[in-house]
Design a protein around this motif. Structure first.
Motif, PDB file in Angstrom:
ATOM      1  N   ASP A 109     -36.304  55.793 -49.133  1.00  0.00           N
ATOM      2  CA  ASP A 109     -35.299  56.091 -48.130  1.00  0.00           C
ATOM      3  C   ASP A 109     -34.200  55.040 -48.259  1.00  0.00           C
ATOM      4  O   ASP A 109     -34.258  53.976 -47.650  1.00  0.00           O
ATOM      5  CB  ASP A 109     -35.922  56.066 -46.735  1.00  0.00           C
ATOM      6  CG  ASP A 109     -34.932  56.469 -45.664  1.00  0.00           C
ATOM      7  OD1 ASP A 109     -33.765  56.699 -46.009  1.00  0.00           O
ATOM      8  OD2 ASP A 109     -35.309  56.554 -44.493  1.00  0.00           O
ATOM      9  N   ARG A 166     -42.466  61.172 -48.867  1.00  0.00           N
ATOM     10  CA  ARG A 166     -41.978  62.284 -49.676  1.00  0.00           C
ATOM     11  C   ARG A 166     -42.019  61.928 -51.150  1.00  0.00           C
ATOM     12  O   ARG A 166     -41.841  60.784 -51.547  1.00  0.00           O
ATOM     13  CB  ARG A 166     -40.553  62.660 -49.274  1.00  0.00           C
ATOM     14  CG  ARG A 166     -40.474  63.193 -47.856  1.00  0.00           C
ATOM     15  CD  ARG A 166     -39.094  63.736 -47.526  1.00  0.00           C
ATOM     16  NE  ARG A 166     -38.065  62.720 -47.690  1.00  0.00           N
ATOM     17  CZ  ARG A 166     -37.057  62.805 -48.556  1.00  0.00           C
ATOM     18  NH1 ARG A 166     -36.956  63.845 -49.361  1.00  0.00           N
ATOM     19  NH2 ARG A 166     -36.143  61.856 -48.638  1.00  0.00           N
ATOM     20  N   TYR A 209     -34.105  72.754 -48.664  1.00  0.00           N
ATOM     21  CA  TYR A 209     -33.324  72.744 -47.427  1.00  0.00           C
ATOM     22  C   TYR A 209     -33.986  73.607 -46.352  1.00  0.00           C
ATOM     23  O   TYR A 209     -34.022  73.230 -45.172  1.00  0.00           O
ATOM     24  CB  TYR A 209     -31.900  73.226 -47.678  1.00  0.00           C
ATOM     25  CG  TYR A 209     -30.938  72.106 -48.018  1.00  0.00           C
ATOM     26  CD1 TYR A 209     -30.829  70.983 -47.206  1.00  0.00           C
ATOM     27  CD2 TYR A 209     -30.147  72.164 -49.158  1.00  0.00           C
ATOM     28  CE1 TYR A 209     -29.953  69.947 -47.516  1.00  0.00           C
ATOM     29  CE2 TYR A 209     -29.273  71.129 -49.474  1.00  0.00           C
ATOM     30  CZ  TYR A 209     -29.180  70.028 -48.649  1.00  0.00           C
ATOM     31  OH  TYR A 209     -28.325  69.004 -48.954  1.00  0.00           O
ATOM     32  N   TYR A 261     -36.696  71.589 -44.768  1.00  0.00           N
ATOM     33  CA  TYR A 261     -36.235  70.496 -43.903  1.00  0.00           C
ATOM     34  C   TYR A 261     -35.551  71.005 -42.639  1.00  0.00           C
ATOM     35  O   TYR A 261     -35.554  70.321 -41.615  1.00  0.00           O
ATOM     36  CB  TYR A 261     -35.310  69.567 -44.691  1.00  0.00           C
ATOM     37  CG  TYR A 261     -36.030  68.773 -45.743  1.00  0.00           C
ATOM     38  CD1 TYR A 261     -37.156  68.009 -45.414  1.00  0.00           C
ATOM     39  CD2 TYR A 261     -35.625  68.794 -47.075  1.00  0.00           C
ATOM     40  CE1 TYR A 261     -37.842  67.294 -46.380  1.00  0.00           C
ATOM     41  CE2 TYR A 261     -36.302  68.072 -48.046  1.00  0.00           C
ATOM     42  CZ  TYR A 261     -37.406  67.331 -47.687  1.00  0.00           C
ATOM     43  OH  TYR A 261     -38.090  66.615 -48.642  1.00  0.00           O
ATOM     44  N   ASP A 272     -38.657  72.041 -40.375  1.00  0.00           N
ATOM     45  CA  ASP A 272     -39.440  70.957 -39.769  1.00  0.00           C
ATOM     46  C   ASP A 272     -38.592  70.007 -38.926  1.00  0.00           C
ATOM     47  O   ASP A 272     -39.103  69.012 -38.402  1.00  0.00           O
ATOM     48  CB  ASP A 272     -40.211  70.171 -40.837  1.00  0.00           C
ATOM     49  CG  ASP A 272     -39.326  69.370 -41.788  1.00  0.00           C
ATOM     50  OD1 ASP A 272     -38.134  69.164 -41.483  1.00  0.00           O
ATOM     51  OD2 ASP A 272     -39.827  68.934 -42.845  1.00  0.00           O
ATOM     52  N   THR A 291     -36.101  68.021 -39.804  1.00  0.00           N
ATOM     53  CA  THR A 291     -35.466  66.891 -40.476  1.00  0.00           C
ATOM     54  C   THR A 291     -33.946  67.054 -40.451  1.00  0.00           C
ATOM     55  O   THR A 291     -33.209  66.079 -40.255  1.00  0.00           O
ATOM     56  CB  THR A 291     -35.953  66.776 -41.930  1.00  0.00           C
ATOM     57  OG1 THR A 291     -37.375  66.598 -41.937  1.00  0.00           O
ATOM     58  CG2 THR A 291     -35.304  65.604 -42.638  1.00  0.00           C
ATOM     59  N   ILE A 292     -33.494  68.284 -40.662  1.00  0.00           N
ATOM     60  CA  ILE A 292     -32.073  68.617 -40.487  1.00  0.00           C
ATOM     61  C   ILE A 292     -31.943  69.323 -39.143  1.00  0.00           C
ATOM     62  O   ILE A 292     -32.470  70.428 -38.970  1.00  0.00           O
ATOM     63  CB  ILE A 292     -31.571  69.521 -41.624  1.00  0.00           C
ATOM     64  CG1 ILE A 292     -31.728  68.828 -42.974  1.00  0.00           C
ATOM     65  CG2 ILE A 292     -30.115  69.907 -41.399  1.00  0.00           C
ATOM     66  CD1 ILE A 292     -31.364  69.685 -44.163  1.00  0.00           C
ATOM     67  N   GLN A 346     -31.418  64.542 -44.239  1.00  0.00           N
ATOM     68  CA  GLN A 346     -30.797  64.426 -42.919  1.00  0.00           C
ATOM     69  C   GLN A 346     -29.288  64.232 -43.005  1.00  0.00           C
ATOM     70  O   GLN A 346     -28.566  64.524 -42.056  1.00  0.00           O
ATOM     71  CB  GLN A 346     -31.440  63.281 -42.122  1.00  0.00           C
ATOM     72  CG  GLN A 346     -31.172  61.888 -42.673  1.00  0.00           C
ATOM     73  CD  GLN A 346     -32.168  61.467 -43.736  1.00  0.00           C
ATOM     74  OE1 GLN A 346     -32.797  62.300 -44.377  1.00  0.00           O
ATOM     75  NE2 GLN A 346     -32.311  60.151 -43.920  1.00  0.00           N
TER      76      GLN A 346
END
Length: 295
Positions: free
Chosen positions: A12, A40, A121, A124, A127, A129-130, A287
């Motif tokens: 990250d 991840r 995408y 994400y 879940d 995340t975005i 994100q």
């Protein structure tokens, strides 16, 4: 990444913020992490392409004379055709691949060999995340010039504060070419003057509020995936945020290290050609994305 044997963790890179400290009357310094390894991973799938030429079956009639005099010339053209087809398949899977999707009934498109960026995408977004505030829907079908402009504005306005505060030259809009064409019409209507490339019909560079627009060859596969309907995509994200994994040491052959193999098989009386590779995708910081889709 050219050394992903199976999987590699994703760091990250944007996790280290708020690390500045006050220097009080003490010799003790407090160390803060600037980055961290998350849970991840980017993974690769083993892939191959193979073809063979049977002269007895192929060279008949007038081609028989051609074979005897020009076989080397013909043979030199086969491998580039195979490489070009594989490159096209990788491109499609790199963006639209989904291993759970059914194969193309028309046999033209390869889109289920490994998971691509849009499949990532979708995960994400599902879940959280975005956030939902960083997603929007684009109308299907042909867009007007004003609609193309409006989709870019919607993506721009949907940035969170972190993405907004990154320098504009660190970000890019990634869009399908049809939407880019319409946005170019909008620019022309507002008095835009620029050098247009012959091959694309678009300027060498286009911008929206200082952020470069990069168009992609997505429309053909999008239409095929959606029954011929014209579909669109707009993604505003950091440059280099999409990762592609490979393994340059992987291949076929007895030692599993030959990426391209060409040989004559006496047993089968054919020339055989193979390409072996590994491929996979991931998003470094999902994100930091705004995603607009019509499919």
């Amino acid at each position: 990444m050219d050394d992903v044997v199976h999987s590699r963790p994703i760091m990250d890179l944007f996790g280290g913020q708020n690390i500045l400290k006050r220097r009080d009357a003490t010799c003790k310094l407090i160390y803060s992490p600037v980055g961290r390894l998350g849970a991840r991973y980017i993974t690769t799938e083993k892939l191959y392409a193979a073809t063979e030429d049977c002269q007895e079956e192929f060279y008949q009639g007038a081609f028989e004379d051609y074979e005897q005099e020009n076989f080397d010339i013909f043979g030199e053209k086969v491998l580039p055709m195979l490489e070009k087809g594989v490159a096209s398949d990788i491109y499609t899977n790199k963006y639209f691949g989904d291993i759970t999707r059914q194969s193309d009934v028309n046999g033209m498109w390869s889109w289920n060999k490994f998971d691509g960026i849009f499949t990532k995408y979708a995960k994400y977004i599902a879940d959280g995340t975005i956030p939902a505030s960083q997603t929007f829907t684009i109308p299907s079908g042909e867009l007007t010039a004003q609609q193309a402009h409006d989709q870019l504005m919607t993506a721009y306005d949907a940035q969170d504060s972190l993405l907004y505060n990154f320098d504009d030259d660190l970000k890019a809009f990634y869009v399908d070419k049809k939407l880019a064409d319409k946005y170019y019409e909008w620019l022309l209507a507002t008095g835009f003057v620029g050098v247009v490339e012959k091959q694309t019909g678009l300027p060498a560079k286009m911008y929206f509020k200082g952020i470069e627009i990069k168009w992609k060859k997505w429309n053909g596969v999008l239409a095929a995936m959606n029954g011929g309907t014209v579909e669109h995509a707009v993604i505003l994200t950091l440059r280099g945020n999409w990762l592609y994994a490979a393994d340059s040491k992987y291949g076929g052959g007895p030692r599993r290290n030959e990426a391209i193999r060409v040989w004559w098989s006496d047993d089968d009386n054919v020339w055989k050609r193979q390409i072996h590779l590994k491929a996979g995708t991931e998003i470094a910081a999902p994100q930091h994305s705004v995603v607009g889709l019509s499919f």
